[in-house]
Design an enzyme around this catalytic site. Structure first.
Site, PDB file in Angstrom:
ATOM      1  N   THR A  31       1.087  -1.192   0.019  1.00 24.93           N
ATOM      2  CA  THR A  31       0.064   0.012   0.200  1.00 24.93           C
ATOM      3  C   THR A  31       0.743   1.365  -0.041  1.00 24.93           C
ATOM      4  O   THR A  31       0.514   2.164  -0.493  1.00 24.93           O
ATOM      5  CB  THR A  31      -0.811   0.176   1.406  1.00 24.93           C
ATOM      6  OG1 THR A  31      -1.737  -1.045   0.959  1.00 24.93           O
ATOM      7  CG2 THR A  31      -1.666   1.153   1.406  1.00 24.93           C
TER       8      THR A  31
ATOM      9  N   THR B 106       1.876  -4.572   4.456  1.00 20.53           N
ATOM     10  CA  THR B 106       1.533  -4.791   5.841  1.00 20.53           C
ATOM     11  C   THR B 106       0.970  -6.356   6.077  1.00 20.53           C
ATOM     12  O   THR B 106       1.199  -6.749   7.158  1.00 20.53           O
ATOM     13  CB  THR B 106       0.771  -3.650   6.310  1.00 20.53           C
ATOM     14  OG1 THR B 106      -0.686  -3.629   5.709  1.00 20.53           O
ATOM     15  CG2 THR B 106       1.342  -2.536   6.297  1.00 20.53           C
ATOM     16  N   ASP B 107       0.109  -6.734   4.749  1.00 20.25           N
ATOM     17  CA  ASP B 107      -0.425  -7.966   5.067  1.00 20.25           C
ATOM     18  C   ASP B 107       0.365  -8.940   5.300  1.00 20.25           C
ATOM     19  O   ASP B 107       0.006 -10.048   6.167  1.00 20.25           O
ATOM     20  CB  ASP B 107      -1.502  -8.194   4.066  1.00 20.25           C
ATOM     21  CG  ASP B 107      -2.737  -7.319   3.486  1.00 20.25           C
ATOM     22  OD1 ASP B 107      -3.084  -6.586   4.457  1.00 20.25           O
ATOM     23  OD2 ASP B 107      -3.269  -7.284   2.724  1.00 20.25           O
TER      24      ASP B 107
HETATM   25  N1  ASP Z   1      -2.732  -5.346   0.618  1.00 22.99           N
HETATM   26  C1  ASP Z   1      -1.590  -4.431   0.965  1.00 22.99           C
HETATM   27  C2  ASP Z   1      -0.431  -5.331   1.009  1.00 22.99           C
HETATM   28  O1  ASP Z   1      -0.083  -6.058   1.931  1.00 22.99           O
HETATM   29  C3  ASP Z   1      -1.934  -3.928   2.371  1.00 22.99           C
HETATM   30  C4  ASP Z   1      -0.912  -3.112   2.690  1.00 22.99           C
HETATM   31  O2  ASP Z   1       0.367  -2.762   2.352  1.00 22.99           O
HETATM   32  O3  ASP Z   1      -1.068  -2.191   3.961  1.00 22.99           O
HETATM   33  O4  ASP Z   1       0.295  -5.400  -0.170  1.00 22.99           O
END
Ligand code: ASP
Length: 323
Positions: free
Chosen positions: A13, A93-94
């Site tokens: 993200t 973050t995932d």
């Molecule tokens: N869906 C995203 C990822 O993990 C979420 C994020 O980066 O916060 O790539």
């Protein structure tokens, strides 16, 4: 000469973009380049110089074991260079906690390795990426960040790779370490630490990475689970199995019946998100190992790395106690 920070972009993200600046969920991650996201961050230049590498630009739930191995080798190459003082990785973050733990166990160095990302896409109202990245390089430049393994830095907090977990689907305060608390805080341009990792990592880790890792799968248990779910996963011939049990890692009887005394290691973990899964007398009968305080997804990583060579039951028990 000042050493460089190796900046490694992998997507997420922090490199994402939405259709509008109020789009906080429907955006596409992994669009902007590392160069784009670094370009306009105020103060970033004060913590340079940098050497930037665009490793990938993906949604982090798509990261593969093969990419983890490649990333570990890339990071190792960086930290082996005298002119690199630290590594900062931007990441979705995932799956950040998984990549962090993988690197924590496979990269051998005492130089700081920081992973950061964001919960709101670049350009969104109150995007958190720029400050997170600035704070990540501030932590990377703090001398006390040495020797602490891989650190996750978001929202002003520092968490250790072993214990950190994503706890909220969308909130910027999503990362925490339920069993141990945050390891530190970023303030006034530097890291302040209040605890240190006590389990083995980086310099003391016995694990390396090969071209491929044995496959370890996770079966999540729930009330009313049917035997067929366990049979289906076993039919794929995994090298090891993590059972995500209820409460203190309790495995429903129908799944116990088909997973006891297998020729592959089976580890009981818990879906609760905190606490320890410790040995109970019934584990002896079933031949189960226990995850200690590792989440199922981190127990999987540890078991994959452990199973790169033949292990006795004592080896595996020791490994789950030491890492
Ligand atoms: N869906 C995203 C990822 O993990 C979420 C994020 O980066 O916060 O790539």
């Amino acid at each position: 000469m000042d050493t460089k920070i190796a900046l490694i972009g992998t997507g997420g993200t922090i490199a994402g973009q939405g259709a509008s600046d109020t789009d906080l969920t429907g955006y596409t991650p992994g669009i902007l380049s590392l160069q784009d996201i670094v370009a306009d961050i105020p103060g970033m230049r004060d913590y340079g110089p940098y050497a930037a590498t665009q490793f990938a630009n993906i949604e982090s739930s798509d990261i593969t074991v093969y990419q983890w191995i490649k990333l570990a080798k890339t990071v190792q190459k960086c930290v082996d260079k005298d002119d690199i003082g630290a590594v900062v990785i931007t990441h979705g973050t995932d799956s950040m906690e998984e990549t962090a733990y993988f690197l924590h166990l496979t990269v051998h160095t005492d130089k700081p390795i920081i992973i950061t990302g964001s919960m709101r896409p670049a350009g969104a109202i109150s995007a958190d990426g720029p400050l997170n990245l600035l704070q990540a390089v501030q932590v990377a430049r703090t001398p006390e960040s040495h020797g602490k393994g891989v650190l996750v830095v978001l929202n002003g907090y520092i968490d250790g790779a072993r214990d950190v977990t994503k706890m909220n689907t969308t909130n910027v305060a999503t990362f925490g370490s339920p069993n141990t608390g945050h390891m530190g805080i970023v303030q006034d341009g530097m890291a302040h630490f209040y605890s240190v990792p006590v389990r083995k990592h980086t310099m003391d880790s016995e694990f390396g990475v090969e071209q491929d890792l044995p496959r370890v799968d996770i079966l999540t248990c729930y009330a009313g689970i049917e035997e067929v779910m366990g049979l289906a996963i076993l039919a794929t011939n995994p090298a090891g199995l993590i059972l995500t049990g209820l409460g203190h890692g309790t495995i429903p009887q129908v799944i116990r019946n088909i997973t006891k005394n297998l020729s592959i290691p089976v580890v009981r973990a818990s879906r609760t998100g905190s606490g320890i899964v410790s040995k109970v007398p019934q584990d002896e009968d079933a031949g189960y190992y226990v995850s200690d305080s590792l989440s199922p997804q981190k127990a999987r990583i540890l078991l994959m790395l452990a199973l790169q060579k033949e292990r006795t039951a004592n080896d595996l028990e020791r490994i789950f106690k030491e890492y």
